[in-house]
Design a protein around this motif. Structure first.
Motif, PDB file in Angstrom:
ATOM      1  N   MET A  14      11.087 -31.984 -23.248  1.00 45.20           N
ATOM      2  CA  MET A  14      11.860 -33.200 -23.545  1.00 45.20           C
ATOM      3  C   MET A  14      11.238 -33.914 -24.741  1.00 45.20           C
ATOM      4  N   LEU A  15      12.094 -34.371 -25.645  1.00 42.60           N
ATOM      5  CA  LEU A  15      11.600 -35.058 -26.831  1.00 42.60           C
ATOM      6  C   LEU A  15      10.995 -36.413 -26.467  1.00 42.60           C
ATOM      7  N   GLN A  16       9.857 -36.693 -27.051  1.00 42.24           N
ATOM      8  CA  GLN A  16       9.213 -37.987 -26.876  1.00 42.24           C
ATOM      9  C   GLN A  16       9.569 -38.844 -28.094  1.00 42.24           C
ATOM     10  N   SER A  17      10.599 -39.668 -27.949  1.00 40.16           N
ATOM     11  CA  SER A  17      11.152 -40.390 -29.094  1.00 40.16           C
ATOM     12  C   SER A  17      10.131 -41.332 -29.733  1.00 40.16           C
ATOM     13  N   GLU A  18       9.366 -42.054 -28.920  1.00 34.07           N
ATOM     14  CA  GLU A  18       8.385 -42.985 -29.459  1.00 34.07           C
ATOM     15  C   GLU A  18       7.314 -42.252 -30.267  1.00 34.07           C
ATOM     16  N   ALA A  19       6.842 -41.123 -29.741  1.00 32.18           N
ATOM     17  CA  ALA A  19       5.809 -40.362 -30.435  1.00 32.18           C
ATOM     18  C   ALA A  19       6.339 -39.775 -31.739  1.00 32.18           C
ATOM     19  N   ILE A  20       7.573 -39.295 -31.718  1.00 30.70           N
ATOM     20  CA  ILE A  20       8.178 -38.740 -32.923  1.00 30.70           C
ATOM     21  C   ILE A  20       8.345 -39.820 -33.978  1.00 30.70           C
ATOM     22  N   LEU A  21       8.806 -41.008 -33.568  1.00 28.10           N
ATOM     23  CA  LEU A  21       8.977 -42.104 -34.520  1.00 28.10           C
ATOM     24  C   LEU A  21       7.644 -42.512 -35.130  1.00 28.10           C
ATOM     25  N   VAL A  51      16.268 -37.607 -33.449  1.00 25.66           N
ATOM     26  CA  VAL A  51      15.922 -38.937 -32.953  1.00 25.66           C
ATOM     27  C   VAL A  51      16.437 -39.968 -33.946  1.00 25.66           C
ATOM     28  N   GLN A  52      17.224 -40.893 -33.442  1.00 26.34           N
ATOM     29  CA  GLN A  52      17.709 -42.012 -34.252  1.00 26.34           C
ATOM     30  C   GLN A  52      17.191 -43.298 -33.645  1.00 26.34           C
ATOM     31  N   CYS A  53      16.644 -44.168 -34.478  1.00 29.58           N
ATOM     32  CA  CYS A  53      16.071 -45.419 -33.978  1.00 29.58           C
ATOM     33  C   CYS A  53      16.564 -46.588 -34.808  1.00 29.58           C
ATOM     34  N   MET A  54      17.113 -47.589 -34.125  1.00 28.87           N
ATOM     35  CA  MET A  54      17.501 -48.848 -34.748  1.00 28.87           C
ATOM     36  C   MET A  54      16.375 -49.863 -34.581  1.00 28.87           C
TER      37      MET A  54
END
Length: 218
Positions: free
Chosen positions: A1-8, A133-136
Motif C-alpha cells: 500500500m502506498l504511504q502518501s505522507e512518506a511519498i510526499l 499521489v495527489q496532494c492539495m
C-alpha cells in the motif's frame, strides 16, 4: 500500500528517485476570481431584470424597484407598445438593493474561485512506479488532502476523453477498475502540466507494475 505522507515528504525534500515524476499545480487564481466574479455579476443582474420585466408587480424582486407614485409599480409584464415609456423610468429608479445582490453574489463567487485556484497552485501530483499521489495544500501539514491511485488495487486502466462543442478544450480521465469489482474515475487536470505526458506515464507505470508484480514501496 502506498504511504502518501512518506511519498510526499520524499518528493518535497528530495532527491527525487529517477523513476518518479513530479508535477506542480499551475494557474492564476486572481485572474480566475476576477473573471468568475464578473460573469456572476452579469448573470445575476440580467436574471433580476428578466424577472422584473416578465413578472412585474408579482415578482418577488419587485421590492428592488423604488418607484415613484406616478410610475406603475415594477416593470410591467408583457409590455405593450404604449407601456414602453414606463420601462426606462422604472430602470432609473432601481434601488441600491438591486445592485447589492449581484455584487454580493459576484464577491462570493470570486472568493470561492480564488480559493479553488489557490488550492491547485498549492498542490502536487506525484507519479511513482507503485501508483499516483495527489496532494492539495501540501505546504500545510494539518490541511493536506490526499488522493491516491494505488496500483496494487487496480486491475485495469482505460483512457477516456470528451471534447467541448467548440473542441477548444477536452476533459480527460482514467476509468479505474479495481480488483474488488468497483470502479471510479481519475480526472487528469491540465493545470498539472501536459495531459498526454501524465496519462502516458501513469498507464506505462501501471503496465510495468502489473508485469513485475508488487514491489516494496514507501
Amino acid at each position: 500500500m502506498l504511504q502518501s505522507e512518506a511519498i510526499l515528504d520524499q518528493a518535497l525534500q528530495g532527491p527525487l528517485p529517477e523513476n518518479w515524476r513530479l508535477f506542480d499545480g499551475q494557474g492564476k487564481p486572481l485572474g480566475l476570481a476576477i473573471f468568475s466574479a464578473l460573469l456572476a455579476f452579469i448573470f445575476v443582474g440580467l436574471l433580476q431584470l428578466a424577472l422584473l420585466f416578465f413578472l412585474g408587480p408579482f415578482s418577488v424582486l419587485n421590492w428592488l424597484v423604488a418607484t415613484p407614485a406616478h410610475i406603475p409599480a415594477g416593470i410591467q409584464p408583457a409590455l405593450h407598445a404604449t407601456n414602453w415609456q414606463n420601462f426606462v423610468p422604472s430602470l432609473l429608479h432601481l434601488s441600491a438593493f438591486f445592485w447589492l445582490l449581484p455584487i454580493l453574489v459576484a464577491l462570493l463567487i470570486g472568493i470561492i474561485s480564488f480559493l479553488r485556484g489557490n488550492r491547485v497552485r498549492k498542490s502536487v501530483l506525484i507519479l511513482t512506479p507503485g501508483g499516483v499521489v495527489q496532494c492539495m495544500n501540501y505546504a500545510s501539514s494539518s490541511r493536506r488532502q490526499f488522493k491516491v491511485l494505488d496500483f496494487a488495487e487496480v486491475q485495469k486502466l482505460a483512457l477516456h476523453m470528451r471534447s467541448n462543442d467548440d473542441s477548444s478544450h477536452a476533459h480527460v480521465w482514467l476509468d479505474v477498475q479495481h480488483h474488488n469489482g468497483s470502479s471510479d474515475r481519475w480526472p487528469i487536470d491540465s493545470r498539472y502540466g501536459p495531459v498526454e505526458q501524465i496519462v502516458q506515464t501513469i498507464i506505462e507505470n501501471h503496465a510495468l507494475y502489473a508485469a513485475r508484480g508488487p514491489q516494496p514501496v514507501l
